[in-house]
Write an enzyme that holds these catalytic residues in place. Sequence first.
Site, mmCIF file in Angstrom:
data_model
loop_
_atom_site.group_PDB
_atom_site.id
_atom_site.type_symbol
_atom_site.label_atom_id
_atom_site.label_comp_id
_atom_site.label_asym_id
_atom_site.label_seq_id
_atom_site.Cartn_x
_atom_site.Cartn_y
_atom_site.Cartn_z
ATOM 1 N N ASN A 56 45.109 24.470 32.037
ATOM 2 C CA ASN A 56 44.519 23.759 30.893
ATOM 3 C C ASN A 56 43.712 24.703 30.005
ATOM 4 O O ASN A 56 42.933 24.257 29.167
ATOM 5 C CB ASN A 56 43.636 22.608 31.390
ATOM 6 C CG ASN A 56 42.509 23.100 32.296
ATOM 7 O OD1 ASN A 56 42.359 24.314 32.491
ATOM 8 N ND2 ASN A 56 41.727 22.183 32.827
ATOM 9 N N ASP B 103 33.251 32.116 40.205
ATOM 10 C CA ASP B 103 32.968 30.720 40.543
ATOM 11 C C ASP B 103 33.027 30.464 42.044
ATOM 12 O O ASP B 103 33.484 31.308 42.820
ATOM 13 C CB ASP B 103 33.938 29.782 39.798
ATOM 14 C CG ASP B 103 35.364 30.319 39.723
ATOM 15 O OD1 ASP B 103 35.705 31.183 40.558
ATOM 16 O OD2 ASP B 103 36.119 29.886 38.852
ATOM 17 N N HIS C 25 41.468 26.910 31.119
ATOM 18 C CA HIS C 25 40.141 27.293 31.604
ATOM 19 C C HIS C 25 40.098 28.754 32.032
ATOM 20 O O HIS C 25 41.118 29.338 32.399
ATOM 21 C CB HIS C 25 39.642 26.343 32.717
ATOM 22 C CG HIS C 25 40.290 26.497 34.057
ATOM 23 N ND1 HIS C 25 40.416 25.465 34.956
ATOM 24 C CD2 HIS C 25 40.829 27.576 34.699
ATOM 25 C CE1 HIS C 25 40.981 25.896 36.062
ATOM 26 N NE2 HIS C 25 41.248 27.166 35.934
ATOM 27 N N GLU D 125 35.955 24.381 32.051
ATOM 28 C CA GLU D 125 37.010 23.429 31.714
ATOM 29 C C GLU D 125 36.966 23.093 30.220
ATOM 30 O O GLU D 125 35.917 23.266 29.576
ATOM 31 C CB GLU D 125 36.805 22.149 32.529
ATOM 32 C CG GLU D 125 36.862 22.349 34.046
ATOM 33 C CD GLU D 125 38.282 22.532 34.578
ATOM 34 O OE1 GLU D 125 39.051 23.328 34.006
ATOM 35 O OE2 GLU D 125 38.627 21.886 35.584
HETATM 36 C C1 F6R Z 1 39.332 31.438 39.873
HETATM 37 C C2 F6R Z 1 39.240 31.091 38.475
HETATM 38 C C3 F6R Z 1 40.282 30.279 37.776
HETATM 39 C C4 F6R Z 1 41.694 30.830 37.965
HETATM 40 C C5 F6R Z 1 42.706 29.944 37.239
HETATM 41 C C6 F6R Z 1 44.130 30.409 37.460
HETATM 42 O O1 F6R Z 1 38.203 32.184 40.269
HETATM 43 O O2 F6R Z 1 38.281 31.444 37.911
HETATM 44 O O3 F6R Z 1 39.965 30.260 36.407
HETATM 45 O O4 F6R Z 1 41.768 32.130 37.479
HETATM 46 O O5 F6R Z 1 42.585 28.629 37.685
HETATM 47 O O6 F6R Z 1 44.450 30.222 38.807
HETATM 48 P P1 F6R Z 1 45.821 30.768 39.411
HETATM 49 O O7 F6R Z 1 45.734 32.247 39.361
HETATM 50 O O8 F6R Z 1 45.837 30.238 40.826
HETATM 51 O O9 F6R Z 1 46.908 30.215 38.566
#
Ligand code: F6R
Length: 241
Positions: free
Chosen positions: A136, A67, A138, A143
């Site tokens: 959440n 992303d 994702h 989302e």
């Molecule tokens: C980032 C991504 C997100 C993160 C998720 C967890 O490229 O795709 O899905 O993997 O938000 O983020 P952290 O590791 O910061 O808790």
Amino acid sequence: MKIIRTRDYDDMSRKAANIISALMTMKPECVLGLATGSTPIGTYRNLVNRYLNGDLDFSGVTTVNLDEYKGITRENDQSYYYFMNHNLFQHVNIDLNRTFLPDGTEPDALKACDDYNKVIEAAGGVDLQILGLGHNGHIGFNEPCGEFPDTTHLVRLTPETIDANKRFFASAEDVPRQALSMGIGTIMRARGIVLIITGKEKAQITKQALTGPVTPSVPASILQYHKNVTVLLDSEAASLL
Ligand code: F6R
């Protein structure tokens, strides 16, 4: 789903790097799907160290990231492009022409999504996708919603995600409201997946994602249907399993 409990964050990161290193050794021209966020930083550090020790060669590797924020340039230190450069690309012998992220600066988001789908297709799909887990549920920026999006799409970030990501910005107002994300379909078509999860604040969502019903309101729950997914999680994240 293989669920592997690790001692702590460092152990998890080493084991994730072991899996990626094994693939890179067996298939030097592999396509790695990469994630940003705090969870994979230790994994990337391990990969960099192995490269510096002469154990890993990135010269044939292609990467596609999950992303990118919409409207942020690559030079912006909050862009995921910047993150990847800073944490991995600039430290190893990867060909930057084979490192891909969605183009958050393309004003036509549909075109940016379409272009990114073509990049993934031209690369032959993803051999191994690294995933973190959002608070959440994702994965990527998919989302919670009413359906599982198939391919790259424009996402409006939820208040939970904006809140979780504000730690990387000066304030919550500075967090972009939109992002481009690889779809759940593309993630599920990866030939292998490694999901890494750390910390007790992820324990509840980990339980829901790994053992609860498969539902787009917990996007990561779809991984229960993937044939080759390894979950590496530390004892805190695993505490409710
Ligand atoms: C980032 C991504 C997100 C993160 C998720 C967890 O490229 O795709 O899905 O993997 O938000 O983020 P952290 O590791 O910061 O808790």
